[in-house]
Scaffold this active site. Structure first.
Site, mmCIF file in Angstrom:
data_model
loop_
_atom_site.group_PDB
_atom_site.id
_atom_site.type_symbol
_atom_site.label_atom_id
_atom_site.label_comp_id
_atom_site.label_asym_id
_atom_site.label_seq_id
_atom_site.Cartn_x
_atom_site.Cartn_y
_atom_site.Cartn_z
ATOM 1 N N GLY A 101 0.830 -1.195 0.000
ATOM 2 C CA GLY A 101 0.000 0.000 0.000
ATOM 3 C C GLY A 101 0.864 1.243 0.000
ATOM 4 O O GLY A 101 2.098 1.171 -0.086
ATOM 5 N N GLY A 103 1.851 4.980 1.871
ATOM 6 C CA GLY A 103 1.834 5.763 3.094
ATOM 7 C C GLY A 103 1.975 7.237 2.764
ATOM 8 O O GLY A 103 1.990 7.632 1.590
ATOM 9 N N PHE A 105 4.552 9.070 3.141
ATOM 10 C CA PHE A 105 5.863 9.428 2.606
ATOM 11 C C PHE A 105 6.276 8.573 1.414
ATOM 12 O O PHE A 105 7.211 8.915 0.714
ATOM 13 C CB PHE A 105 6.924 9.319 3.700
ATOM 14 C CG PHE A 105 6.720 10.298 4.808
ATOM 15 C CD1 PHE A 105 7.148 11.611 4.670
ATOM 16 C CD2 PHE A 105 6.095 9.929 5.980
ATOM 17 C CE1 PHE A 105 6.963 12.529 5.685
ATOM 18 C CE2 PHE A 105 5.902 10.831 7.007
ATOM 19 C CZ PHE A 105 6.334 12.146 6.860
ATOM 20 N N VAL A 108 4.549 1.187 1.178
ATOM 21 C CA VAL A 108 4.745 0.201 2.237
ATOM 22 C C VAL A 108 4.814 -1.155 1.560
ATOM 23 O O VAL A 108 3.887 -1.542 0.836
ATOM 24 C CB VAL A 108 3.602 0.235 3.276
ATOM 25 C CG1 VAL A 108 3.832 -0.825 4.344
ATOM 26 C CG2 VAL A 108 3.480 1.621 3.895
ATOM 27 N N LYS A 129 9.146 0.407 4.654
ATOM 28 C CA LYS A 129 8.571 1.701 4.288
ATOM 29 C C LYS A 129 9.614 2.464 3.495
ATOM 30 O O LYS A 129 10.764 2.599 3.932
ATOM 31 C CB LYS A 129 8.184 2.508 5.541
ATOM 32 C CG LYS A 129 7.014 1.923 6.326
ATOM 33 C CD LYS A 129 6.667 2.854 7.484
ATOM 34 C CE LYS A 129 5.496 2.308 8.288
ATOM 35 N NZ LYS A 129 5.131 3.230 9.411
ATOM 36 N N ASP A 222 -2.033 8.637 19.187
ATOM 37 C CA ASP A 222 -2.883 8.175 18.083
ATOM 38 C C ASP A 222 -3.133 6.680 18.202
ATOM 39 O O ASP A 222 -3.081 5.942 17.212
ATOM 40 C CB ASP A 222 -2.229 8.510 16.744
ATOM 41 C CG ASP A 222 -3.218 8.388 15.572
ATOM 42 O OD1 ASP A 222 -4.428 8.249 15.838
ATOM 43 O OD2 ASP A 222 -2.779 8.425 14.413
ATOM 44 N N ARG A 226 -6.441 0.886 13.893
ATOM 45 C CA ARG A 226 -5.738 0.967 12.613
ATOM 46 C C ARG A 226 -4.227 1.066 12.810
ATOM 47 O O ARG A 226 -3.455 0.788 11.881
ATOM 48 C CB ARG A 226 -6.238 2.181 11.812
ATOM 49 C CG ARG A 226 -5.910 3.506 12.470
ATOM 50 C CD ARG A 226 -6.368 4.716 11.654
ATOM 51 N NE ARG A 226 -6.101 5.940 12.395
ATOM 52 C CZ ARG A 226 -6.901 6.449 13.310
ATOM 53 N NH1 ARG A 226 -8.050 5.837 13.587
ATOM 54 N NH2 ARG A 226 -6.596 7.554 13.959
ATOM 55 N N ASN A 227 -3.800 1.477 13.998
ATOM 56 C CA ASN A 227 -2.371 1.619 14.292
ATOM 57 C C ASN A 227 -1.839 0.484 15.165
ATOM 58 O O ASN A 227 -0.788 0.617 15.790
ATOM 59 C CB ASN A 227 -2.102 2.966 14.959
ATOM 60 C CG ASN A 227 -2.332 4.122 14.003
ATOM 61 O OD1 ASN A 227 -2.157 3.973 12.796
ATOM 62 N ND2 ASN A 227 -2.743 5.257 14.530
ATOM 63 N N ASP A 240 2.959 2.679 14.284
ATOM 64 C CA ASP A 240 2.745 4.075 13.890
ATOM 65 C C ASP A 240 3.129 5.027 15.004
ATOM 66 O O ASP A 240 2.280 5.562 15.706
ATOM 67 C CB ASP A 240 1.298 4.327 13.470
ATOM 68 C CG ASP A 240 1.138 5.735 12.887
ATOM 69 O OD1 ASP A 240 2.160 6.364 12.591
ATOM 70 O OD2 ASP A 240 0.008 6.200 12.755
#
Length: 459
Positions: A101, A103, A105, A108, A129, A222, A226-227, A240
């Site tokens: 996927g 990210g 920056f 991934v 990453k 955060d 999802r993290n 994350d």
């Protein structure tokens, strides 16, 4: 003459004893050093070991609890932080196999890392990453800040940093590979397939990782499903490490303030209002993660707007118990969602609570009652339609308490909306089940009134 002889003998004896003591101290220190050199890396607290190589100490090791997170932003040169906290990996030892996927920056990916000192013969699966080619120096520094943060942590429920590639392009961050991906996506894909004890085990792992981070004086800011990443053995690991939230631009449901964007649905009220992020605000987020896990990845607060979420929480509304959620777990969620942050449990106490529940599975059999759905859903009953307290109590089958309300002077629906649990007890309504039923209705009414008032001026 006799006195001089005696004095001489005493001086000789004292000097002899001093020499013996010095020799003994040197011997035992040398022996202790040799023993430490023979031990495994984890046994020698004062040194950091990476793949068998001893590097400079990261921490003053008086004990595990003395380790403290060091903010990479305090370094004048960001590259110094990367060199200190992350191992440089030769790009030739990395093979990218698939792009998973994108990210903020870059991409991934999944790939292989060939490990020295076996001459790059041993391979392990890793997540990679990458930084987009042509990125600015600021983007590069921001990208590598996550590695500088992650490299300071070592815990079974925190994602492990293998190293970084900074001396060639593309710049990369290499971490352990988590086969099942993010927790929210994994749960949605496996809705209803796990036993409650398995879900509680996942929560226990997340809480343990957060306890470790909080004891390192690190605030995540955060924490959300999802993290959290899940491996093949269903072990959950916190990931994350957010860089600074000021540069976050893709977080779903972010709320913008002068200090940056905030993921409203997971964030404590004081963090939204005053940007007051602490371990206690992470505890609030953990309560939301509990709700996500027990609801198999349902979106917190459904399709509410951020403004509706903020206003409803401020008025005392809390998410209802997910379907088939144990009462003990829902009570833990409510404890995490205490408005006063000092009243929330610590991660250490949360871990103890979950351990007790896992050791005594029978405590998970009692299901939280009076589950309410989304009060703002199109098919939800309109709780604002009632013209009298009697009509409202009849609708929720609590008419037996009409006299209690009248004696206390609560004779209008405006007064009902302001009722608190403490006031219910003062009214003589002491049964916990009845209190919950009444408060669920009151909270739904508050949410619907807030939504009605906000229509027309909320974007």
């Amino acid at each position: 003459m006799q006195v001089r002889i005696i004095a001489t003998v005493i001086v000789v004896v004292v000097m002899f004893l001093v020499v013996i003591i010095i020799v003994a101290v040197l011997f035992f220190r040398r022996r202790g050093s040799d023993e430490c050199n023979k031990k495994q890396p984890s046994d020698c607290d004062t040194l950091e070991y990476r793949n068998g190589e001893v590097t400079t100490p990261l921490f003053t090791a008086v004990g595990a609890s003395s380790r403290t997170y060091i903010d990479p932003h305090t370094y004048e040169d960001p590259n110094q932080a990367v060199r200190e906290f992350a191992r440089e990996i030769d790009a030739s030892c990395i093979t990218i196999e698939a792009i998973l996927g994108g990210g903020e920056f870059g991409d991934v990916c999944r790939g292989k890392l060939k490990l020295p000192p076996d001459g790059c013969r041993t391979e392990i699966d890793v997540a990679i990453k990458t930084l987009k080619p042509g990125s600015s120096d600021k983007a590069r520094n921001d990208f590598l800040t996550e590695a500088s943060i992650m490299g300071q942590f070592e815990h079974p429920n925190v994602i492990f940093l293998q190293g970084v590639v900074t001396k060639s392009n593309p710049v990369m961050i290499i971490t352990e590979y988590m086969e099942n991906g993010s927790l929210d996506t994994f749960l949605r894909a496996n809705d209803g397939k796990f036993q409650v004890i398995q879900l509680v085990g996942m929560l226990r792992g997340i809480a343990s990782g957060m306890q470790y981070l909080s004891e390192m004086n690190y605030v995540h800011r955060d924490l959300a499903a999802r993290n959290v990443l899940v491996n093949a053995q269903l072990v959950c690991k916190i990931a994350d490490f957010g860089l600074s939230r000021e540069i976050e631009s893709t977080t779903e449901g972010a709320y913008t303030t002068r200090g940056g964007k905030i993921p409203v649905r997971w964030t404590a009220p004081e963090a939204i209002a005053f940007r007051k992020f602490t371990s206690a605000s992470d505890v609030w987020s953990f309560g939301i993660v509990c709700w996500e896990v027990m609801s198999y990845g349902e979106r917190p607060y459904w399709n509410w707007s951020n403004q509706d979420v903020i206003k409803s929480i401020e008025k005392g509304y809390r998410l209802p118990a997910p379907m088939d959620c144990p009462e003990a777990i829902y009570q833990l969620m409510l404890d995490c969602w205490q408005k006063e942050r000092t009243h929330r449990p610590t991660f250490a106490s949360i871990v103890k609570t979950l351990d007790k529940l896992i050791r005594c599975p029978d405590t998970l059999r009692k299901i939280a009652q009076n589950r309410t759905g989304n009060p703002l859903a199109p098919d939800a009953p309109d709780m604002t339609q009632f013209n009298s307290v009697e009509e409202w109590l009849n609708s929720i089958k609590m008419a037996r308490y009409l006299e209690n309300f009248e004696r206390a002077g609560i004779t209008s629906m405006d007064a009902v909306v302001r009722v608190t649990v403490k006031e219910l007890t003062a009214l003589g309504i002491t049964l916990v089940g009845h209190q919950k039923k009444i408060m669920n209705s009151v909270q739904a009414m508050r949410a619907q009134i807030t939504a009605n008032l906000s229509e027309g001026f909320l974007v």
